[in-house]
Design a protein around this motif. Sequence first.
Motif, PDB file in Angstrom:
ATOM      1  N   TYR A  80     116.806  20.071  65.311  1.00  0.00           N
ATOM      2  CA  TYR A  80     117.678  21.317  64.896  1.00  0.00           C
ATOM      3  C   TYR A  80     117.914  21.282  63.327  1.00  0.00           C
ATOM      4  N   ARG A  81     117.359  20.235  62.592  1.00  0.00           N
ATOM      5  CA  ARG A  81     117.556  20.222  61.266  1.00  0.00           C
ATOM      6  C   ARG A  81     116.686  21.267  60.620  1.00  0.00           C
ATOM      7  N   ILE A  82     116.625  21.535  59.329  1.00  0.00           N
ATOM      8  CA  ILE A  82     115.826  22.457  58.805  1.00  0.00           C
ATOM      9  C   ILE A  82     115.608  21.555  57.391  1.00  0.00           C
ATOM     10  N   GLY A  83     114.559  22.132  56.494  1.00  0.00           N
ATOM     11  CA  GLY A  83     114.104  21.574  55.413  1.00  0.00           C
ATOM     12  C   GLY A  83     115.020  21.998  54.155  1.00  0.00           C
ATOM     13  N   LEU A  84     115.513  22.768  54.152  1.00  0.00           N
ATOM     14  CA  LEU A  84     116.306  23.451  53.155  1.00  0.00           C
ATOM     15  C   LEU A  84     117.602  24.367  53.374  1.00  0.00           C
TER      16      LEU A  84
END
Length: 371
Positions: free
Chosen positions: A14-18
Amino acid sequence: MLIGVPKEIKNNEYRIGLTPAGARELVTNGHSVLVQHDGGKGIGLVDEMYVRAGAQIVDSAAELFQRADMIIKVKEPQPVECAMLRPGQVLYTYLHLAPDPEQTKALVASGATCIAYETVTDRKGGLPLLAPMSEVAGRMSIQAGAHALEKAQGGSGMLLGGVPGVKPAEVLVIGGGVVGINAARIAMGMSARVTVVDRSLDRLKYLDELYGDRLTTIYSTHDAIEERLPETDLVIGAVLIPGAAAPKLIARSQLKLMRAGSVLVDVAIDQGGCFETSKATTHQDPTYEVDGIIHYCVANMPGGVARTSTFALTNATLPFAVQLANKGARQALLDDEHLLNGLNVHDGKVTYKAVADVLGYEYVPAAKALG
């Protein structure tokens, strides 16, 4: 530059790069940012927040990959994502190529410029983009190990910190780097008895001066590790060789030395794991048993605390993202030797020696590959 931020598709990621703040920084620097619909929704970073930051929302990964000059992610691209990369496009994410020949082959075939967070360096010889997730994984390794020790999870039924009149668990941390020191800190905080083994005498001295008799430090040899196994309830594998496959430090034959229900947590699983019996697992199905020993080998461990991890990671990756966007990837890489160390694949060439050596590719130094 047009920067694309896709939604992660790895299991339970569920992480996101920005973050929206990161998107605003890039927009303020004159760039355009595309974010895939609901890319950050799982951690409360909804589309409206990105729109307010000046980003555009796109519905599909296909559109995003097609339009963007640079892709910013968290985890290594999955096969369907590798297939969407194109020559000249920049991929900026974790890669962990050494134990993953299929991904390496796909990235080489793509012709893209692939920069791995885990091999970017700093002036002190550290790994600044790996460190935040190593801190998270080190701390999580203890809570994951403590949970796995519970009888209902297949463990021995040992409480990590014990209680008055009952001795606490013995924790062996293999590796005294960022993961290891964070694991040891949390284990000591839970009142476990902790031993750290490492091959750096300077690191052992530092840990001894920092924690004194709260922590046992031992120089790492195969004998030293083997001698500790019969009395150890929880082993944390925290060994890293930058960009290369992790060494195998506990063989299957040694599992019989441990008490049934003891636990191995392999934080090095992204680099192939440091136990012979390790195989990657997911947050959905995190553990398995081999010869009576419980193994926890989740390959994206920090994804379990995705909100904390996203902010910790993007705090570190954003300055380099701004450099790449402002200067263009080639010039940014040539201007910064530490960012250049992050280049693993460029224009069909493997530019990181440890990856080339272990997977049998011709090694082309990064500066030479950039021409």
